[in-house]
Write a protein that holds these residues in place. Structure first.
Motif, PDB file in Angstrom:
ATOM      1  N   THR A  72      41.482 -10.798  21.148  1.00  0.00           N
ATOM      2  CA  THR A  72      41.234 -12.077  20.496  1.00  0.00           C
ATOM      3  C   THR A  72      42.351 -12.363  19.501  1.00  0.00           C
ATOM      4  N   ALA A  73      42.382 -13.570  18.973  1.00  0.00           N
ATOM      5  CA  ALA A  73      43.409 -13.937  18.001  1.00  0.00           C
ATOM      6  C   ALA A  73      43.277 -13.082  16.746  1.00  0.00           C
ATOM      7  N   ARG A 130      33.588 -18.768  24.238  1.00  0.00           N
ATOM      8  CA  ARG A 130      34.369 -18.939  25.466  1.00  0.00           C
ATOM      9  C   ARG A 130      35.068 -17.617  25.775  1.00  0.00           C
ATOM     10  N   LEU A 131      34.648 -16.993  26.866  1.00  0.00           N
ATOM     11  CA  LEU A 131      35.115 -15.660  27.244  1.00  0.00           C
ATOM     12  C   LEU A 131      35.966 -15.769  28.507  1.00  0.00           C
ATOM     13  N   GLY A 132      37.250 -15.433  28.407  1.00  0.00           N
ATOM     14  CA  GLY A 132      38.172 -15.585  29.519  1.00  0.00           C
ATOM     15  C   GLY A 132      38.356 -14.311  30.329  1.00  0.00           C
ATOM     16  N   VAL A 133      38.420 -14.468  31.642  1.00  0.00           N
ATOM     17  CA  VAL A 133      38.694 -13.372  32.575  1.00  0.00           C
ATOM     18  C   VAL A 133      39.499 -13.936  33.742  1.00  0.00           C
ATOM     19  N   VAL A 156      38.089 -15.335  23.330  1.00  0.00           N
ATOM     20  CA  VAL A 156      38.308 -13.913  23.571  1.00  0.00           C
ATOM     21  C   VAL A 156      38.528 -13.721  25.063  1.00  0.00           C
ATOM     22  N   ILE A 157      39.288 -12.701  25.429  1.00  0.00           N
ATOM     23  CA  ILE A 157      39.459 -12.369  26.839  1.00  0.00           C
ATOM     24  C   ILE A 157      39.133 -10.896  27.049  1.00  0.00           C
ATOM     25  N   LEU A 158      38.812 -10.552  28.284  1.00  0.00           N
ATOM     26  CA  LEU A 158      38.636  -9.157  28.678  1.00  0.00           C
ATOM     27  C   LEU A 158      39.675  -8.863  29.746  1.00  0.00           C
TER      28      LEU A 158
END
Length: 233
Positions: free
Chosen positions: A121-122, A139-142, A181-183
């Protein structure tokens, strides 16, 4: 685990990959190997349009060890397994995690490296915990057709899951504020965070994630289950 250490370990395991080295295979047509070309530093296209990266080194070292002719083919990630089953190529060397779902349709060598997944995350984000409750409404990015996508779909149903077409697009989405955030695979994201200007925006947060159901026991080379030459040991 640093990328160079992973590379050294992978080359030490080349004997395992002699799964390909049957005399009939070496004497016949070239082995067609699929890679995505959009997953730096493991596989990517350089400024000249040439394939580079960790997976490319592994594939080329494997073919040299076998004295076999090989052809590298760029393939979109979401069509990797279908293309293998349809015999468009013979193997996948593209940092593919050996998940339970993938093992249902493809056979794998032993792993050639292992890397956990991690939330990113930032740096100025207030997020410090990443339970499903913490990320509810976030908002979760993949990336499309990945183990990370399967994991968040099963465990983060209350999040707004945003799916990107490739890892570079995923990173851009986080840097541009499209997601909170991304995983992502930790080694791949480590390269972006530490070796690009855009990556300076963000950092790893939370614990490593390594649930075997989704991520298997590392990355392996995928082949068709019904290919007797490639499966011979």
């Amino acid at each position: 685990m640093e990328l160079r250490s992973a590379l050294n370990a992978a080359f030490a395991l080349l004997g395992v990959f002699m799964v390909f080295a049957t005399p009939s295979r070496a004497a016949e047509e070239p082995i067609r190997i699929a890679v995505e070309g959009k997953f730096p530093p493991f596989n990517y296209l350089d400024a000249n349009g040439e394939l580079q990266g960790f997976d490319i080194d592994i594939a080329e070292a494997l073919c040299a060890s076998m004295k076999a002719e090989c052809t590298l083919m760029v393939q979109d990630w979401d069509e990797m397994i279908p293309g293998l089953i349809d015999q468009q190529y013979d193997a996948i060397v593209s940092s593919m995690s050996m998940s339970d779902e993938r093992r249902e349709t493809a056979a794998f060598t032993q792993r050639y490296y292992d890397s956990p997944s991690n939330f990113i995350t930032a740096k100025d984000s207030g997020l410090r915990s990443f339970t499903p409750e913490d990320l509810a409404g976030r908002r979760l990015g993949v990336t499309l057709s990945t183990s990370q996508l399967a994991y968040v779909q099963d465990n983060y149903a209350k999040s707004e899951i945003v799916v990107f077409g490739s890892s570079p697009e995923l990173y851009d989405g986080l840097a541009d504020g499209e997601v909170d955030v991304i995983l992502e695979d930790k080694l791949a994201a480590f390269d972006w965070l530490n070796n690009t200007r855009a990556g300076e925006c963000c950092e790893f947060r939370g614990e490593d994630i390594k649930e075997a159901q989704y991520f298997g026991d590392g990355a392996g080379i995928a082949v068709r289950k019904d290919d007797p030459d490639l499966l011979a040991r």
